[in-house]
Design an enzyme around this catalytic site. Structure first.
Site, PDB file in Angstrom:
ATOM      1  N   TYR A 141       5.694 -13.192   7.884  1.00  0.00           N
ATOM      2  CA  TYR A 141       6.394 -13.238   6.592  1.00  0.00           C
ATOM      3  C   TYR A 141       7.834 -12.575   7.076  1.00  0.00           C
ATOM      4  O   TYR A 141       7.879 -11.587   7.500  1.00  0.00           O
ATOM      5  CB  TYR A 141       5.748 -12.564   5.327  1.00  0.00           C
ATOM      6  CG  TYR A 141       6.640 -12.616   4.123  1.00  0.00           C
ATOM      7  CD1 TYR A 141       6.987 -13.581   3.450  1.00  0.00           C
ATOM      8  CD2 TYR A 141       6.962 -11.205   3.547  1.00  0.00           C
ATOM      9  CE1 TYR A 141       7.844 -13.367   2.235  1.00  0.00           C
ATOM     10  CE2 TYR A 141       7.891 -11.147   2.505  1.00  0.00           C
ATOM     11  CZ  TYR A 141       7.909 -12.258   1.659  1.00  0.00           C
ATOM     12  OH  TYR A 141       8.710 -12.091   0.676  1.00  0.00           O
ATOM     13  N   ASP A 229      11.649  -8.880  13.505  1.00  0.00           N
ATOM     14  CA  ASP A 229      11.295  -8.423  12.299  1.00  0.00           C
ATOM     15  C   ASP A 229      10.642  -7.158  12.230  1.00  0.00           C
ATOM     16  O   ASP A 229       9.331  -7.103  11.983  1.00  0.00           O
ATOM     17  CB  ASP A 229      10.810  -9.402  11.385  1.00  0.00           C
ATOM     18  CG  ASP A 229      10.886  -9.046   9.758  1.00  0.00           C
ATOM     19  OD1 ASP A 229      11.037  -7.780   9.619  1.00  0.00           O
ATOM     20  OD2 ASP A 229      10.503  -9.946   9.039  1.00  0.00           O
ATOM     21  N   LYS A 257      11.606  -1.256   4.133  1.00  0.00           N
ATOM     22  CA  LYS A 257      10.354  -0.425   3.822  1.00  0.00           C
ATOM     23  C   LYS A 257      10.597   0.942   4.254  1.00  0.00           C
ATOM     24  O   LYS A 257      11.341   1.831   3.633  1.00  0.00           O
ATOM     25  CB  LYS A 257       8.973  -1.035   4.444  1.00  0.00           C
ATOM     26  CG  LYS A 257       8.972  -2.510   3.822  1.00  0.00           C
ATOM     27  CD  LYS A 257       7.534  -3.178   3.760  1.00  0.00           C
ATOM     28  CE  LYS A 257       7.612  -4.271   2.967  1.00  0.00           C
ATOM     29  NZ  LYS A 257       7.440  -5.722   3.484  1.00  0.00           N
TER      30      LYS A 257
HETATM   31  C1  LIG Z   1       8.309  -6.836   3.196  1.00  0.00           C
HETATM   32  C2  LIG Z   1       9.041  -7.730   4.319  1.00  0.00           C
HETATM   33  C3  LIG Z   1      10.154  -8.367   4.358  1.00  0.00           C
HETATM   34  C4  LIG Z   1      10.931  -8.409   3.127  1.00  0.00           C
HETATM   35  O1  LIG Z   1      11.363  -7.233   2.912  1.00  0.00           O
HETATM   36  P1  LIG Z   1      11.712  -7.010   1.121  1.00  0.00           P
HETATM   37  O2  LIG Z   1      12.307  -5.769   1.213  1.00  0.00           O
HETATM   38  O3  LIG Z   1      10.660  -7.176   0.248  1.00  0.00           O
HETATM   39  O4  LIG Z   1      12.807  -7.991   0.766  1.00  0.00           O
HETATM   40  C5  LIG Z   1      10.659  -8.999   5.547  1.00  0.00           C
HETATM   41  N1  LIG Z   1       9.707  -8.948   6.554  1.00  0.00           N
HETATM   42  C6  LIG Z   1       8.666  -8.233   6.724  1.00  0.00           C
HETATM   43  C7  LIG Z   1       7.822  -8.322   8.018  1.00  0.00           C
HETATM   44  C8  LIG Z   1       8.173  -7.536   5.714  1.00  0.00           C
HETATM   45  O5  LIG Z   1       6.922  -6.996   5.724  1.00  0.00           O
END
Ligand SMILES: *Cc1c(COP(=O)(O)O)cnc(C)c1O
Length: 421
Positions: A141, A229, A257
């Protein structure tokens, strides 16, 4: 005030009663608890019930809730104004701190979410290479930007949507979805390969030995950029995140995060020559009214300053103890459970063998056992995330007492799972 009554009010003014889909409890059933406040490892709902919290804002609160140093930093920053639309010292300090930890980051730009970070990193990769194709992995994701809403994990897998309505097929026409832990064939049409270096949105699926290094090589051979990511893994797996832990240097990295200490933030960065395609230096446009927000950068800096090697050792030791205890409790209960763990990050799968890709993760979810575990734990006052594809996020505030309480609750919950057939 009850959760039930508040949820009814919420349903009247918020779609599904929530601001982000997984919070609605659709995949586990029941009524969500509404959080009134958090303290360390715990959240308290509007009925006054206290839960030992393993959601921790999906990993954003690595110190636990309402950390005093973070609250102080926010208060000090807020007293001086909350947003200016001008550069500030705070963003320079946080960028310098990120660079100290992650040598692959030469230049960094802040955003307000992880979604913006991945979306912008892809634009930079396309702008730099002049190519349009993007390779991602099934079950990974990367936020909710159109072009990355294909073969997604987390909320998407939970909702059982292979994709999202409202995303035109043209938007994902240049997105190729490959199985995780297998090196895809690349060619000179590929601008970048984006990967969660530890997949943590289909449950936790570690990279197989050599997978990330082989991606690096495949990218180098074809001139594609490698994008990590690290929105979950960054500043969680260790000071330098997954890049450091696995010894692979990506061209671009995305953060979120943990980086905001619990406030809204994202960032992307990497090679100087690549990042210099960004406006105002280069032709790739990217911007944000609240980007580099002074409250978020102050909170992030206050969090990172507490995240030294010792802190990561404590996180990792705690996670190891928890993983071993969960595995043992499952064995005692006669439940086939995998507890994958990479450093401080762990998850659970209902499977007899380790899960290595999205197919395995989906098979675990299809057992229907996660909702039973979830509700049995919740009755014992332990809050896992309300979806089978989410990771567990123990924080630094989770100590010996919290782990012991978790394992007692897990023992009961796993016996309930066994009894449910
Ligand atoms: C949470 C997440 C996102 C998106 O971040 P948001 O602040 O919710 O837009 C993208 N990549 C990964 C791996 C994530 O866990």
């Amino acid at each position: 005030m009850t959760n039930e009554a508040l949820f009814r009010r919420a349903l009247d003014c918020l779609p599904g009663g929530v601001s982000s889909p997984v919070r609605a409890f659709r995949s586990v059933g029941g009524t969500p608890y509404f959080v009134a406040r958090g303290e360390g490892a715990y959240v308290v709902d509007v009925e006054g019930r206290r839960y030992l919290d393993y959601v921790q804002s999906y990993g954003a609160s690595i110190l636990g809730h309402a950390d005093p140093a973070v609250l102080d930093a926010i208060a000090v920053a807020a007293a001086g104004g909350t947003s200016f639309g001008a550069p500030t010292l705070g963003e320079v300090l946080l960028a310098e701190e990120v660079r100290r930890r992650v040598p692959a980051v030469e230049l960094l730009r802040f955003t307000s979410s992880g979604t913006e970070a991945t979306m912008s990193a892809i634009r930079v990769a396309r702008g730099f290479t002049g190519r349009s194709r993007v390779v991602k992995f099934a079950g990974c994701y990367h936020g909710h930007a159109d072009l990355l809403l294909a073969g997604g994990g987390s909320g998407l897998s939970t909702l059982g949507l292979p994709d999202s309505a409202g995303v035109p097929t043209e938007a994902v026409a240049e997105t190729v979805v490959a199985p995780y832990n297998a090196v895809p064939d690349l060619d000179e049409r590929v601008a970048c390969v984006i990967v969660e270096p530890v997949a943590a949105n289909m449950g936790v699926v570690p990279p197989e030995p050599g997978f990330l290094g082989a991606l690096r090589t495949a990218c180098d051979e074809t001139g594609a950029l490698l994008v990590f990511d690290e929105v979950i893994t960054g500043f969680r797996l260790g000071p330098g995140g997954a890049a450091e832990r696995f010894g692979v240097r990506p061209d671009l990295l995305c953060f979120g995060k943990v980086l905001g200490g619990g406030l809204p933030i994202g960032a992307f960065g990497g090679r100087r020559d690549v990042m210099e395609v960004l406006a105002p230096i280069g032709p790739v446009y990217q911007a944000g009214t609240l980007s580099g927000n002074p409250l978020a950068t102050a909170a992030g800096l206050a969090a990172l300053r507490q995240l030294d090697r010792g802190a990561y050792d404590r996180l990792e030791d705690g996670a190891a103890e928890l993983a071993a205890g969960l595995a043992l409790a499952a064995e005692d209960a006669g439940v086939a459970l995998q507890v994958p763990r990479v450093g401080p990050l762990l998850g659970v799968f209902f499977a007899a063998q380790p899960v290595t890709d999205y197919e395995g993760a989906k098979a675990s979810a299809a057992t229907g056992r996660y909702p039973v575990l979830f509700h049995a734990l919740l009755r014992e006052g332990v809050a896992f995330a309300p979806g089978a594809y989410e990771a567990l996020f123990p924080s630094l505030a989770h100590g010996d007492a919290e782990r012991a309480a978790t394992l007692v609750a897990a023992g009961k919950a796993l016996r309930a799972v066994a009894a449910s057939g």
